[in-house]
Design a protein around this motif. Structure first.
Motif, PDB file in Angstrom:
ATOM      1  N   UNK A  12       0.828  -1.211   0.000  1.00 33.28           N
ATOM      2  CA  UNK A  12       0.000   0.000   0.000  1.00 33.28           C
ATOM      3  C   UNK A  12       0.855   1.250   0.000  1.00 33.28           C
ATOM      4  N   UNK A  13       1.978   1.220   0.750  1.00 33.11           N
ATOM      5  CA  UNK A  13       2.870   2.383   0.774  1.00 33.11           C
ATOM      6  C   UNK A  13       3.483   2.637  -0.598  1.00 33.11           C
ATOM      7  N   UNK A  14       3.892   1.558  -1.263  1.00 31.43           N
ATOM      8  CA  UNK A  14       4.472   1.714  -2.599  1.00 31.43           C
ATOM      9  C   UNK A  14       3.426   2.218  -3.579  1.00 31.43           C
ATOM     10  N   UNK A  15       2.215   1.687  -3.524  1.00 35.96           N
ATOM     11  CA  UNK A  15       1.164   2.126  -4.441  1.00 35.96           C
ATOM     12  C   UNK A  15       0.774   3.575  -4.191  1.00 35.96           C
ATOM     13  N   UNK A  16       0.793   3.985  -2.917  1.00 33.35           N
ATOM     14  CA  UNK A  16       0.398   5.351  -2.594  1.00 33.35           C
ATOM     15  C   UNK A  16       1.412   6.350  -3.121  1.00 33.35           C
ATOM     16  N   UNK A  17       2.683   6.002  -3.059  1.00 33.11           N
ATOM     17  CA  UNK A  17       3.750   6.904  -3.521  1.00 33.11           C
ATOM     18  C   UNK A  17       4.400   6.350  -4.789  1.00 33.11           C
ATOM     19  N   UNK A  22       8.690   6.179  -9.030  1.00 37.02           N
ATOM     20  CA  UNK A  22       9.034   6.192 -10.461  1.00 37.02           C
ATOM     21  C   UNK A  22       9.917   7.383 -10.804  1.00 37.02           C
ATOM     22  N   UNK A  23       9.611   8.548 -10.198  1.00 35.92           N
ATOM     23  CA  UNK A  23      10.430   9.734 -10.458  1.00 35.92           C
ATOM     24  C   UNK A  23      11.840   9.550  -9.916  1.00 35.92           C
ATOM     25  N   UNK A  24      11.959   8.934  -8.755  1.00 36.36           N
ATOM     26  CA  UNK A  24      13.278   8.681  -8.199  1.00 36.36           C
ATOM     27  C   UNK A  24      14.101   7.752  -9.086  1.00 36.36           C
ATOM     28  N   UNK A  25      13.463   6.671  -9.582  1.00 35.70           N
ATOM     29  CA  UNK A  25      14.168   5.767 -10.498  1.00 35.70           C
ATOM     30  C   UNK A  25      14.513   6.473 -11.808  1.00 35.70           C
TER      31      UNK A  25
END
Length: 336
Positions: A12-17, A22-25
């Motif tokens: 859920x944390x990954x989906x929320x942010x 993606x911008x960081x990668x």
């Protein structure tokens, strides 16, 4: 139990942010790509630079041995002045003395490279007045060029991209996304052929010192607005019809830049690329979306009311044999 809860919370944390991840990668990938390019360029070009430096040292040593009356500081001073003049586009060679860098056609070519932000750097202003005018000219001209290119590309895209895709979608019933992909690929192939391969073949014939690879390299560096300046056409001392040649190159750069932007706009309108770009964008809050919807609805409603009122007024004015009432009489009738 705890592991499953922890795993679900991480998901859920990954989906929320997701957009931030993606911008960081994306940033990390861009930095790695820069480092990768630096490593490759350094490993490929450094040995050639070392060989060239050794060759120049040998030539310099041999020249001093053959001319003992000339001291090394005098030679260094002369070479420094020659290199400085060469950076300004002025050559000391006798076979290049007939070419002027600031006649009308050369100045037109320079202005086009400045406004298109290509900037080969082979010719630069010499005087303080020329440098000051170049700053003012660029500050006004570059946004003007962007406006001009945007307007031209928008009109060309309608006739070259949107209408053909819509025609095949409506007339023949093909999927709009499939038609758009095929059309973008065909447009890219045609553009590369007409503005890269064919001009490269022409430049390899007109420029005596260029082969096909060097000509193709010039076309790509120019139309991508990189403009390294290591290859500039029309600078040979025996160039025939140099003025007409420079004007033709200027037209080629402008048309090629428009074609490149049309191709980029065509690919950017693909549904798959739009979905890919959205992965790196910041999502709007729901409150902001609701405010935009309300503002849009209010604007649409007010525009519709204004249009309806305008249509009624036009109908009243166009009705025959009816004279418009003066405002005072109309107000009095409304009071009664």
């Amino acid at each position: 139990m705890l592991q499953s809860l922890a795993g679900s919370s991480c998901v859920r944390l990954v989906e929320r942010h997701r957009s931030a991840w993606c911008f960081g990668f994306l940033v990390l990938g861009y930095l790695l790509y820069l480092v990768f390019g630096a490593v490759v360029f350094s490993s490929v070009e450094l040995p050639y630079e070392d060989l060239l430096r050794q060759e120049l040292r040998k030539l310099k040593r041999r020249f001093l041995e053959e001319h003992e009356c000339l001291s090394e500081p005098q030679l260094e001073q002369f070479l420094g002045r020659v290199l400085e003049a060469s950076n300004y586009g002025v050559s000391v060679l006798s076979n290049a003395s007939g070419n002027w860098n600031w006649d009308f056609t050369s100045a037109l070519f320079f202005a086009s490279t400045v406004l298109s932000t290509t900037g080969y750097g082979h010719t630069v202003p010499l005087s303080d007045g020329g440098k000051a005018f170049c700053i003012i000219y660029s500050v006004i001209g570059i946004p003007f060029t962007l406006l001009f290119l945007t307007a031209v590309v928008q009109r060309v895209t309608i006739h070259v991209t949107r209408r053909p895709v819509l025609y095949f979608h409506v007339r023949w019933g093909f999927s709009k996304q499939a038609v758009a992909i095929v059309h973008a690929v065909l447009l890219g192939v045609v553009t590369v052929s007409c503005f890269f391969f064919i001009p490269a073949a022409v430049f390899s014939v007109l420029e005596e010192d260029w082969n096909f690879l060097e000509s193709f390299y010039f076309c790509f560096i120019s139309l991508s607005t990189i403009g390294l300046g290591d290859y500039v056409p029309g600078e040979g001392y025996n160039q025939k019809f140099r003025e007409l040649y420079k004007i033709g190159i200027t037209c080629y750069l402008l048309l090629g830049l428009i074609a490149m932007l049309v191709v980029l706009e065509t690919f950017c309108e693909l549904h798959e690329l739009k979905k890919f770009r959205k992965m790196f964008y910041v999502k709007k809050d729901k409150e902001e979306d609701q405010m935009h919807i309300i503002e849009h609805d209010q604007l649409s409603f007010s525009s519709i009311m204004d249009q309806a009122a305008g249509v009624k007024e036009d109908q009243k004015q166009n009705e025959p044999f009816v004279s418009p009432q003066p405002p005072a009489l109309a107000d009095g009738a409304a009071d009664h």
